[in-house]
Scaffold this active site. Structure first.
Site, PDB file in Angstrom:
ATOM      1  N   ASP A  15       0.781  -1.175  -0.100  1.00  0.00           N
ATOM      2  CA  ASP A  15       0.052  -0.010  -0.160  1.00  0.00           C
ATOM      3  C   ASP A  15       1.070   1.438  -0.032  1.00  0.00           C
ATOM      4  O   ASP A  15       2.243   0.976   0.351  1.00  0.00           O
ATOM      5  CB  ASP A  15      -0.974   0.008   1.273  1.00  0.00           C
ATOM      6  CG  ASP A  15      -1.703   1.394   1.502  1.00  0.00           C
ATOM      7  OD1 ASP A  15      -2.158   1.688   0.566  1.00  0.00           O
ATOM      8  OD2 ASP A  15      -1.583   1.772   2.631  1.00  0.00           O
ATOM      9  N   ASP A  17      -0.057   5.224   0.770  1.00  0.00           N
ATOM     10  CA  ASP A  17      -0.479   6.185   1.988  1.00  0.00           C
ATOM     11  C   ASP A  17      -0.442   5.240   3.434  1.00  0.00           C
ATOM     12  O   ASP A  17      -1.299   4.566   3.587  1.00  0.00           O
ATOM     13  CB  ASP A  17      -1.754   6.930   1.617  1.00  0.00           C
ATOM     14  CG  ASP A  17      -1.499   7.817   0.576  1.00  0.00           C
ATOM     15  OD1 ASP A  17      -0.389   8.416   0.212  1.00  0.00           O
ATOM     16  OD2 ASP A  17      -2.241   7.412  -0.576  1.00  0.00           O
ATOM     17  N   GLY A  58     -10.080   7.796  -1.325  1.00  0.00           N
ATOM     18  CA  GLY A  58      -9.964   8.266  -2.625  1.00  0.00           C
ATOM     19  C   GLY A  58     -10.170   9.821  -2.362  1.00  0.00           C
ATOM     20  O   GLY A  58     -11.355  10.126  -1.750  1.00  0.00           O
ATOM     21  N   GLU A  61     -13.665  11.296  -3.762  1.00  0.00           N
ATOM     22  CA  GLU A  61     -14.705  10.481  -3.192  1.00  0.00           C
ATOM     23  C   GLU A  61     -14.811  11.236  -1.830  1.00  0.00           C
ATOM     24  O   GLU A  61     -15.988  11.442  -1.226  1.00  0.00           O
ATOM     25  CB  GLU A  61     -14.530   8.910  -2.900  1.00  0.00           C
ATOM     26  CG  GLU A  61     -14.808   8.260  -4.098  1.00  0.00           C
ATOM     27  CD  GLU A  61     -13.574   8.265  -5.033  1.00  0.00           C
ATOM     28  OE1 GLU A  61     -12.359   9.045  -4.898  1.00  0.00           O
ATOM     29  OE2 GLU A  61     -13.476   7.264  -6.030  1.00  0.00           O
ATOM     30  N   THR A 129      -5.036   3.380  -3.490  1.00  0.00           N
ATOM     31  CA  THR A 129      -6.289   4.132  -3.859  1.00  0.00           C
ATOM     32  C   THR A 129      -5.666   5.545  -4.449  1.00  0.00           C
ATOM     33  O   THR A 129      -6.595   6.043  -5.338  1.00  0.00           O
ATOM     34  CB  THR A 129      -6.931   4.393  -2.643  1.00  0.00           C
ATOM     35  OG1 THR A 129      -7.594   3.089  -2.464  1.00  0.00           O
ATOM     36  CG2 THR A 129      -8.164   5.378  -2.793  1.00  0.00           C
ATOM     37  N   ASN A 134       0.969  10.765  -8.011  1.00  0.00           N
ATOM     38  CA  ASN A 134       1.422  10.771  -6.307  1.00  0.00           C
ATOM     39  C   ASN A 134       2.416   9.625  -6.046  1.00  0.00           C
ATOM     40  O   ASN A 134       3.371   9.666  -5.419  1.00  0.00           O
ATOM     41  CB  ASN A 134       0.122  10.684  -5.448  1.00  0.00           C
ATOM     42  CG  ASN A 134      -0.736  11.624  -5.620  1.00  0.00           C
ATOM     43  OD1 ASN A 134      -0.502  12.859  -6.303  1.00  0.00           O
ATOM     44  ND2 ASN A 134      -1.904  11.747  -4.996  1.00  0.00           N
TER      45      ASN A 134
HETATM   46  C1  XBP Z   1      -5.074   6.442   0.748  1.00  0.00           C
HETATM   47  C2  XBP Z   1      -6.222   7.268   0.238  1.00  0.00           C
HETATM   48  C3  XBP Z   1      -5.923   8.212  -0.795  1.00  0.00           C
HETATM   49  C4  XBP Z   1      -5.397   9.250  -0.390  1.00  0.00           C
HETATM   50  C5  XBP Z   1      -5.340  10.645  -1.197  1.00  0.00           C
HETATM   51  O1  XBP Z   1      -4.696   5.549  -0.341  1.00  0.00           O
HETATM   52  O2  XBP Z   1      -7.350   6.833   0.281  1.00  0.00           O
HETATM   53  O3  XBP Z   1      -7.299   8.883  -1.280  1.00  0.00           O
HETATM   54  O4  XBP Z   1      -5.684   9.744   0.966  1.00  0.00           O
HETATM   55  O5  XBP Z   1      -4.730  10.578  -2.562  1.00  0.00           O
HETATM   56  P1  XBP Z   1      -3.867   4.253   0.010  1.00  0.00           P
HETATM   57  P2  XBP Z   1      -5.987  10.825  -3.828  1.00  0.00           P
HETATM   58  O6  XBP Z   1      -3.674   3.967   1.604  1.00  0.00           O
HETATM   59  O7  XBP Z   1      -4.776   2.901  -0.736  1.00  0.00           O
HETATM   60  O8  XBP Z   1      -2.440   4.339  -0.480  1.00  0.00           O
HETATM   61  O9  XBP Z   1      -6.291  12.356  -3.511  1.00  0.00           O
HETATM   62  O10 XBP Z   1      -5.039  11.154  -5.016  1.00  0.00           O
HETATM   63  O11 XBP Z   1      -7.129   9.953  -4.041  1.00  0.00           O
HETATM   64 MG    MG Z   2      -3.102   3.198   3.357  1.00  0.00          MG
END
Ligand code: XBP
Ligand code: MG
Length: 261
Positions: A15, A17, A58, A61, A129, A134
């Protein structure tokens, strides 16, 4: 479809973030706030408010959910979806430039594990996501210009219709890798991420962060503070709530965690 039934670990699916780096509080959140200012909105997502909004995965979203819950007057705006998409593009621009300034480091053990997996011939992939730009910007700013090419598959953002906690992104990455779930391990930081990987039947290791420490993580192989470094051991417990001994996650430990499940 993959026909190799051996239980050897073939790939680690990361993953992004919260797992590769602590990007949410001091990366995505300020980037959203800067975009709001650029759009003349008086919205401000403080640390606690953003913690709640993280339940929605997202960025587009999350903005829509915020409007529905707190700014319903915007629901009548013409072309709301396009407007959200534009606002989100501005957010992405600010987020990428923040990463390019080298503001966000990788979490403990991440670079070490990635290097070891490559040396051991284990595939590495991304299942996230967040928006593809990024991911590339984070990898380049932390691991170097070539590093996106080290990953056998990068699955990100809108490539699948349903974001985490739906399993779609993990199914997509498995298909691209031509591997079965039992040949892989996922590393996640949140319950949404765990639910996504678990629904795709992928054994999952959790490294918590400030926003996810209180979550319960039923079904995780183990719950760790981080991946650990030789000089900075992790703290952690296994699925059966036993204290996990060891200092840092390496290929051997990933294999034994999967074997013990
Ligand atoms: C984390 C998310 C992302 C980020 C923001 O993704 O939910 O939406 O917070 O990125 P993960 P975007 O933990 O699956 O890496 O604004 O580009 O959606
Ligand atoms: Mg994450």
């Amino acid at each position: 479809m993959n026909t190799d039934k051996s239980n050897k670990l073939r790939a680690v699916l990361f993953d992004v973030d919260g797992t590769l780096a602590d990007t949410e509080r001091d990366g995505h959140r300020p980037a959203f706030n800067t975009a709001f200012k650029a759009f003349n909105l008086d919205w401000n997502w403080d640390i606690d408010c953003y913690g709640e909004l993280l339940d929605i995965t997202g960025g587009k979203e999350r903005i829509r959910y915020f409007i529905e819950r707190y700014k319903p007057e915007f629901l009548t705006k013409a072309n709301l979806d396009n407007w959200i998409a534009d606002l989100h593009k501005t957010k992405t621009k600010h987020y990428v430039s923040l990463l390019e300034q080298g503001e966000i480091p990788l979490r403990p053990g991440v670079a070490r594990l990635i290097h070891q997996l490559r040396k051991d011939g284990i595939k590495i992939a991304i299942a996230t996501t967040t928006t593809p730009e990024n991911v590339t910007a984070l990898l380049k700013s932390t691991l170097g210009e070539d590093s996106p090419g080290w990953f056998d598959v990068i699955g990100a953002g809108d490539i699948v219709p349903k974001k985490k906690p739906a399993p779609d992104i993990y199914f997509w990455v498995l298909e691209q890798l031509e591997l079965s779930a039992h040949q892989c391990i996922a590393i996640e930081d949140s319950e949404n991420g765990l639910n996504s990987a678990h629904a795709a039947k992928i054994p999952t290791l959790i490294t918590v962060n400030g926003y996810t420490r209180q979550q319960t993580f039923t079904n995780a192989l183990a719950i760790l503070s981080d991946l650990g470094e030789p000089a900075q051991p992790f703290t952690g417990i296994t699925k059966n709530r036993n204290i996990l001994n060891g200092q840092y996650i390496d290929t051997n430990m990933l294999n034994s965690l999967r074997d013990d499940q």
